[in-house]
Each structure stands twice: as structure tokens, then as C-alpha cells.
Design a protein around this motif. Structure first.
Motif, PDB file in Angstrom:
ATOM      1  N   PRO A   1       0.798  -1.235   0.000  1.00 11.33           N
ATOM      2  CA  PRO A   1       0.000   0.000   0.000  1.00 11.33           C
ATOM      3  C   PRO A   1       0.826   1.278   0.000  1.00 11.33           C
ATOM      4  CG  PRO A   1      -0.885  -1.598   1.554  1.00 11.33           C
ATOM      5  CD  PRO A   1       0.438  -2.129   1.094  1.00 11.33           C
ATOM      6  N   GLU A   2       1.972   1.279   0.714  1.00  7.96           N
ATOM      7  CA  GLU A   2       2.781   2.488   0.788  1.00  7.96           C
ATOM      8  C   GLU A   2       3.409   2.848  -0.544  1.00  7.96           C
ATOM      9  OE1 GLU A   2       5.356  -0.990   2.207  1.00  7.96           O
ATOM     10  OE2 GLU A   2       3.268  -0.288   2.405  1.00  7.96           O
ATOM     11  N   LYS A   3       3.463   1.899  -1.496  1.00  4.92           N
ATOM     12  CA  LYS A   3       4.021   2.175  -2.811  1.00  4.92           C
ATOM     13  C   LYS A   3       2.971   2.133  -3.910  1.00  4.92           C
ATOM     14  CE  LYS A   3       8.723   0.675  -1.709  1.00  4.92           C
ATOM     15  NZ  LYS A   3       9.880  -0.167  -2.108  1.00  4.92           N
ATOM     16  N   GLY A   4       1.705   2.075  -3.495  1.00  5.02           N
ATOM     17  CA  GLY A   4       0.619   2.152  -4.468  1.00  5.02           C
ATOM     18  C   GLY A   4       0.118   0.831  -5.005  1.00  5.02           C
ATOM     19  N   MET A   5       0.641  -0.311  -4.519  1.00  2.00           N
ATOM     20  CA  MET A   5       0.159  -1.605  -5.005  1.00  2.00           C
ATOM     21  C   MET A   5      -0.907  -2.135  -4.060  1.00  2.00           C
ATOM     22  SD  MET A   5       2.179  -5.153  -5.828  1.00  2.00           S
ATOM     23  CE  MET A   5       1.255  -6.628  -6.229  1.00  2.00           C
ATOM     24  N   GLN A   6      -2.083  -2.398  -4.596  1.00  2.00           N
ATOM     25  CA  GLN A   6      -3.183  -2.850  -3.770  1.00  2.00           C
ATOM     26  C   GLN A   6      -3.069  -4.341  -3.438  1.00  2.00           C
ATOM     27  OE1 GLN A   6      -6.288  -2.392  -7.031  1.00  2.00           O
ATOM     28  NE2 GLN A   6      -6.995  -4.294  -6.090  1.00  2.00           N
ATOM     29  N   SER A   7      -3.821  -4.750  -2.421  1.00  2.48           N
ATOM     30  CA  SER A   7      -3.924  -6.165  -2.081  1.00  2.48           C
ATOM     31  C   SER A   7      -4.945  -6.827  -2.999  1.00  2.48           C
ATOM     32  CB  SER A   7      -4.366  -6.313  -0.620  1.00  2.48           C
ATOM     33  OG  SER A   7      -4.723  -7.642  -0.335  1.00  2.48           O
ATOM     34  N   TRP A   8      -4.610  -8.022  -3.492  1.00  2.00           N
ATOM     35  CA  TRP A   8      -5.485  -8.724  -4.428  1.00  2.00           C
ATOM     36  C   TRP A   8      -6.178  -9.940  -3.801  1.00  2.00           C
ATOM     37  CZ3 TRP A   8      -6.543  -6.461  -8.971  1.00  2.00           C
ATOM     38  CH2 TRP A   8      -5.649  -5.502  -9.454  1.00  2.00           C
TER      39      TRP A   8
END
Length: 298
Positions: free
Chosen positions: A237-244
Motif C-alpha cells: 500500500p505504501e508504494k501504491g500496489m493494492q492487495s489482491w
């Protein structure tokens, strides 16, 4: 006499029924248990044992009831059981008659008593002989039952089917600790997921964009299949990648992670500069494959 005749009749009927079971088994073809339910070997064996057990019980009860009628005075239940035990279960020589049955063997003053084998043991031995005869007829003469090799092949087929069914059910039980690389079909499914959702950040061929390059041996969060699975599942999340993990099932994340791993060394055009730390992952000691590229966690 009536009890003895009844017992003989029941035992004879048991033998006849057992023989009829064997003849019936000869007429039927034993089919594979995975195909249908006509395989009756277990039922045949169970019926045989029950019939013999039933006849044996009738015999014991007839003996038990006859013991009380041998004397003029009626015997108690305890006395009947003691006599039955002496005649049927142990058939031990009475103490007062042991001297007449001592053998000539003398070992430091210890003599051997010529006691008969317990009747139950002898009857069990006779029963095993009868079972052996039926076994020979069924498996070696009539060949209506599977031999050891056929039984092995059948059990292996059943086990294979059970493993396949388990794998189908256990597909969504994988996590970052138990995940392994998917097969070719799984990687193909992972490619579809990647091209639908991941290309925007990582490029159509994994060359990188907003996200890091997935084709080199540099990784920001670990390059093992377990690390990649975990990164996709929980996101960054801190780098913009969401959890899938709420979008895809564990088996789909496994396929996606496997596809990402398959991109290593593909050298697409215009790759993004390396990010993270590299390291070489040794190949499995169980295969003769060459060392594959992987990285340590940052």
C-alpha cells in the motif's frame, strides 16, 4: 440328541450357503471399484465369517444347555459354564487324573502333562483350512477375485483419483507458506490475469513502468514464489500496489505469481532499470535443472 442334530444341520447349511456364494461369485465378473459397485468380494467374505460364527454360537449354546441335563439334579449356571469351559474352551485334564497323563520327559523334576489342545483353537484351525480352500478356489481356480498385483493396481488407481480430488478441493488452501509453482496450464491462467490487471503498472511483458521490472533478477520484496505470492496477496500500500486477496482466490494468486516468476530472463524491450537486491537461488537438489535466478528479501 436334538441339539446335536440341530447344530449339525446349521453347520451343514452354513457350508452349503458358503459354497453357493462361491459359485455365484464365479458367475459374476469382478469390475473395477472406481467404475461401479458390483465388486462383492468383501460382502462374500463377511457373509462366510458370519455364517460360521453363527453356527459356532449355536453349537456352544447347545452344549451349554445340554450340560445341565446330564445330572439328575439341575446344574447352576456357574456349574454349566465351568463344565463348558473344561470341555470346549480348555478341555484340561482334571487334577485328580493328571498322574495318568504325565509323559516320560523329566526336566529337573518338572514333568510334561499331555494336555489336549483347546477345542476352540482346533476349531479355529479347521476353520482356517476351510477358508484356505475357498481362497484357493476363488483366487486361483475360478479366478473370480483379484490377485495381489491387480489389488495393488486397483488401490493405486483409487489413490490417484483421491489425490486428484483432493488437489481440486485444496487448490484454494494454499498460502504464502505452502505455495509452489503452478504447472503450464496454471501459468497460462496467470498470464490472463496479468494482462487484465497488472500490465498498467508493470508493462505488457513485465518490463516495468510505474511498478518495477519483473524480468530481471532484482526484487524489492523477495523473488521466491512464496515472496511473490505474499506481495500479490497483501500488496504494498505504501508504494501504491493494492492487495489482491479479495479479488482473486489463492489458486489464482498462485497462478499469477507463477507467471511472474516465469518472466525472469525474458529480456523485453525498454526494460526499467533494476530495483532492489539480487541474489542467486540454487536449483532444487531433487532435479538436474540448472540454477535458476532468484533474490533475497530486501
Amino acid at each position: 440328541m436334538r441339539n446335536i442334530r440341530t447344530t449339525k444341520f446349521i453347520l451343514s447349511t452354513s457350508f452349503i450357503l458358503c459354497a453357493s456364494f462361491a459359485a455365484n461369485a464365479q458367475e459374476k465378473t469382478i469390475s473395477h471399484p472406481l467404475v461401479d459397485n458390483n465388486y462383492n468380494g468383501t460382502a462374500w467374505a463377511l457373509a462366510t465369517v458370519l455364517l460360521f460364527a453363527f453356527g459356532g454360537l449355536i453349537y456352544v449354546f447347545s452344549k451349554f444347555s445340554a450340560l445341565g441335563k446330564e445330572d439328575k439334579a439341575p446344574a447352576s449356571v456357574g456349574q454349566r459354564f465351568a463344565r463348558l469351559n473344561a470341555k470346549f474352551f480348555t478341555k484340561a485334564i482334571p487334577l485328580e487324573k493328571e498322574a495318568d497323563h504325565l509323559l516320560d520327559h523329566d526336566y529337573d523334576g518338572i514333568q510334561e502333562l499331555d494336555n489336549s489342545l483347546p477345542p476352540w483353537w482346533k476349531y479355529g484351525f479347521y476353520f482356517s483350512i476351510v477358508c484356505a480352500v475357498f481362497y484357493i478356489l476363488r483366487y486361483h481356480v475360478w479366478k473370480t477375485g483379484p490377485d495381489p498385483e491387480q489389488e495393488y493396481n486397483t488401490e493405486m488407481a483409487i489413490a490417484t483419483k483421491q489425490i486428484e480430488e483432493y488437489r481440486k478441493k485444496a487448490g484454494d488452501m494454499v498460502d504464502e507458506k505452502t505455495v509452489t509453482l503452478a504447472d503450464a496450464a496454471g501459468i497460462a491462467e496467470g498470464k490472463k490475469i496479468f494482462q487484465s490487471n497488472c500490465f498498467a503498472c508493470h508493462g505488457q511483458k513485465g518490463e516495468g513502468g510505474v511498478g518495477p521490472n519483473l524480468t530481471d533478477n532484482y526484487w524489492l520484496h523477495g523473488g521466491t514464489i512464496n515472496d511473490v505470492f505474499k506481495t500479490i496477496k497483501y500488496g504494498v500500500p505504501e508504494k501504491g500496489m493494492q492487495s489482491w486477496q479479495k479479488t482473486y482466490s489463492p489458486s489464482q494468486i498462485k497462478d499469477l505469481a507463477s507467471y511472474v516468476k516465469s518472466l525472469a530472463g525474458t529480456n523485453p524491450p525498454n526494460p526499467k532499470a533494476p530495483q532492489g537486491d539480487p541474489y542467486e537461488e540454487k536449483a532444487s537438489t531433487n532435479t538436474a535443472a540448472k540454477d535458476s535466478t532468484s533474490v533475497a528479501k530486501k
